[in-house]
Design a protein around this motif. Structure first.
Motif, PDB file in Angstrom:
ATOM      1  N   ALA A  44      35.402  95.753  18.070  1.00 19.62           N
ATOM      2  CA  ALA A  44      34.041  95.854  17.543  1.00 19.62           C
ATOM      3  C   ALA A  44      34.008  96.688  16.280  1.00 19.62           C
ATOM      4  O   ALA A  44      33.249  96.417  15.340  1.00 19.62           O
ATOM      5  N   ASP A  45      34.860  97.699  16.232  1.00 20.50           N
ATOM      6  CA  ASP A  45      34.920  98.542  15.036  1.00 20.50           C
ATOM      7  C   ASP A  45      35.474  97.767  13.851  1.00 20.50           C
ATOM      8  O   ASP A  45      35.057  97.970  12.707  1.00 20.50           O
ATOM      9  N   LYS A  46      36.418  96.854  14.122  1.00 20.92           N
ATOM     10  CA  LYS A  46      37.033  96.108  13.025  1.00 20.92           C
ATOM     11  C   LYS A  46      36.135  94.995  12.486  1.00 20.92           C
ATOM     12  O   LYS A  46      36.071  94.778  11.274  1.00 20.92           O
ATOM     13  N   VAL A  47      35.493  94.274  13.370  1.00 20.45           N
ATOM     14  CA  VAL A  47      34.709  93.115  12.912  1.00 20.45           C
ATOM     15  C   VAL A  47      33.237  93.451  12.704  1.00 20.45           C
ATOM     16  O   VAL A  47      32.493  92.651  12.140  1.00 20.45           O
ATOM     17  N   GLY A  48      32.800  94.628  13.177  1.00 22.43           N
ATOM     18  CA  GLY A  48      31.393  95.000  13.062  1.00 22.43           C
ATOM     19  C   GLY A  48      30.645  94.722  14.357  1.00 22.43           C
ATOM     20  O   GLY A  48      30.946  93.757  15.068  1.00 22.43           O
ATOM     21  N   GLN A  49      29.699  95.597  14.654  1.00 24.96           N
ATOM     22  CA  GLN A  49      28.984  95.502  15.923  1.00 24.96           C
ATOM     23  C   GLN A  49      28.267  94.175  16.096  1.00 24.96           C
ATOM     24  O   GLN A  49      28.351  93.538  17.155  1.00 24.96           O
ATOM     25  N   GLU A  50      27.572  93.724  15.063  1.00 23.95           N
ATOM     26  CA  GLU A  50      26.759  92.513  15.213  1.00 23.95           C
ATOM     27  C   GLU A  50      27.636  91.265  15.337  1.00 23.95           C
ATOM     28  O   GLU A  50      27.335  90.365  16.132  1.00 23.95           O
ATOM     29  N   ARG A  51      28.713  91.227  14.554  1.00 26.67           N
ATOM     30  CA  ARG A  51      29.601  90.066  14.662  1.00 26.67           C
ATOM     31  C   ARG A  51      30.318  90.072  16.004  1.00 26.67           C
ATOM     32  O   ARG A  51      30.586  89.013  16.593  1.00 26.67           O
ATOM     33  N   TYR A  52      30.663  91.256  16.500  1.00 23.70           N
ATOM     34  CA  TYR A  52      31.281  91.329  17.820  1.00 23.70           C
ATOM     35  C   TYR A  52      30.332  90.767  18.877  1.00 23.70           C
ATOM     36  O   TYR A  52      30.710  89.983  19.741  1.00 23.70           O
ATOM     37  N   GLN A  53      29.059  91.214  18.800  1.00 24.44           N
ATOM     38  CA  GLN A  53      28.080  90.759  19.789  1.00 24.44           C
ATOM     39  C   GLN A  53      27.878  89.248  19.716  1.00 24.44           C
ATOM     40  O   GLN A  53      27.733  88.576  20.742  1.00 24.44           O
ATOM     41  N   LEU A  54      27.909  88.718  18.495  1.00 21.90           N
ATOM     42  CA  LEU A  54      27.672  87.289  18.310  1.00 21.90           C
ATOM     43  C   LEU A  54      28.811  86.453  18.875  1.00 21.90           C
ATOM     44  O   LEU A  54      28.583  85.462  19.581  1.00 21.90           O
TER      45      LEU A  54
END
Length: 461
Positions: free
Chosen positions: A12-22
């Motif tokens: 999540a830290d690498k790809v970003g919180q929102e992209r991780y959630q998506l």
């Protein structure tokens, strides 16, 4: 901390919180097994997407958290599909970046949830080929085996004859034969939506990389592109790119390329330059085989007499056959009775005819023979005399008008003739109606009156 959660935090830290959630969120679960990280995903669409777009970040997260590289394997777990939402893991420490999902991320994920890619996998082995679909099926097997098949392959025919099944089956077969292969099925509407969202969101480079880099792209219902100039230009460039690089394209439409002039001459010529395969409504033997297979898949005990009843009376497409079987299953459960011919007649009364009689080829043959004073089997003979060939053409014309039988089935019934003979007969009768022509009663009966008389006999039963 459990290793899957720790990796999720790092990812999540690498790809970003929102992209991780998506893309991950409720759709994935990570599990460590020996030297392999297994990423359980909700369905094959997410498997292909994550493998293509996030494998590098997953491997980097493993190296960061465990100090060593792991093999990453993806596994489809349909139980994850039932989860709706899950809170994304909190970022480690403060001030970490949180990259927002790109517009093409949202549009692709949205398209997946809207239908196409999330449907149950179709397999070529479950397709029932017949005379009306044999060439298209052979083309699909060639594409699936990746044996340098022509590109594009274009399947055309009316709704419900198996075009979508073949397109999705090809994609599934290619993915199963090579886990590295990227094969995507989508409808023309989905392609248009993704393209326009990418265009308006400045995501065109990403859209083109993802779609033009595929090993196989299958696009359904391409007649939908009519009038969409920007999308047609993009599709034309995509076709050219695939052909330059030797990649495989497969399209499906409700009519042959020659009748898709609204797509533009350049695209139509490219479609015609590939392998064009027509599919007609299945004939009786194929419908019977479809009914038998569907009944087995549903776990239904359907007597052969009932199978024949359904296949004889429902001529349009496999969905109609499926609907009849589902109704029989529901009726059997509701009444707590086994399926029988009597129960089938009652449960399927509206489909089998009911108050609005469903005409068969035999009905038309009998009415024409009675009207023209011919022996019962005359229309199935090889006789070419005018007193037989004329009524035979009328019978074929009425079969096209009043039934949904395939051309091949009509031709076979009336003397084992080819489908082109049926088309010729239809044109011949249309020509007779456009100028004075007479049949029957010593040549004194006009073609219009002859048709009216036969149709009255048909309606009277």
């Amino acid at each position: 901390m459990e290793i899957g959660s720790a990796l999720a935090l790092a990812l999540a830290d690498k790809v970003g919180q929102e992209r991780y959630q998506l893309w991950f969120g409720s759709h994935t679960r990570m599990e460590l097994a020996d030297e392999t990280l297994i990423v359980h995903v909700a369905n094959r669409f997410f498997q292909d997407w994550l493998r293509t777009n996030f494998r590098q970040q997953i491997e980097a997260s493993c190296l960061e958290m465990l100090g060593k590289a792991l093999n990453v394997r993806f596994h489809v777990d349909s139980s994850l599909e039932a989860s709706s939402t899950v809170t994304a893991p909190a970022a480690c420490g403060g001030g970490q970046r949180s990259a927002a999902p790109r517009s093409d991320d949202k549009s692709v994920a949205g398209a997946a949830r809207r239908g196409g890619p999330l449907r149950p996998a179709a397999e070529l082995k479950t397709f029932v080929p017949g005379p009306a679909s044999r060439i298209a099926y052979a083309a699909a097997l060639t594409v699936a085996a990746r044996r340098n098949s022509p590109s594009p392959v274009v399947l055309h025919g009316p709704t419900g004859v198996g075009k979508t099944h073949l397109l999705r089956g090809m994609c599934e077969a290619v993915r199963q034969s090579d886990v590295r292969a990227q094969a995507v099925y989508m409808t023309a509407e989905q392609f248009t939506t993704l393209f326009l969202e990418a265009l308006h969101g400045a995501g065109l480079p990403s859209f083109r990389r993802k779609h033009r880099g595929l090993d196989l792209l299958a696009v359904d219902d391409i007649q939908f592109f009519a009038g969409k100039r920007a999308t047609l230009t993009e599709l034309l460039n995509t076709v050219d790119c695939f052909q330059r690089e030797g990649r495989q394209l497969v399209f499906a439409a409700d009519r042959p390329p020659a009748q898709l002039g609204s797509l533009g001459a350049e695209l139509v010529t490219r479609l015609q330059g590939g392998l064009v395969c027509g599919i007609e409504s299945p004939e009786y033997e194929t419908r019977l085989a479809i009914v038998k297979q569907m009944a087995e898949q549903l776990g239904l005990a359907v007597p052969q007499e009932v199978q024949a009843l359904i296949a004889s009376n429902l001529h349009s497409h496999a969905r109609e056959l499926s609907g009849a079987l589902h109704r029989l299953a529901a009726t059997s459960r509701a009444l707590e009775r086994p399926i029988s011919p009597a129960m089938a007649q009652e449960a399927l009364a509206d489909l089998l005819g009911g108050g609005n009689r469903h005409l068969r080829l035999a009905d038309i043959e009998r009415a024409v023979c009675e009207e023209f004073g011919l022996e019962p089997q005359a229309l199935q003979s090889t006789r070419k005399a005018k007193e037989v060939s004329g009524p035979r053409a009328v019978a074929m014309y009425l079969a096209r008008k009043h039934t949904r039988c395939a051309l091949s089935e009509i031709g076979h019934h009336f003397g084992r003739r080819s489908h082109s003979t049926v088309i010729s007969a239809q044109k011949k009768v249309n020509g007779w109606m456009s100028k004075p022509a007479a049949l029957g009663e010593g040549g004194r009966l006009s073609i219009e009156e002859a048709l009216r008389r036969v149709e009255r006999r048909l309606m009277a039963g």
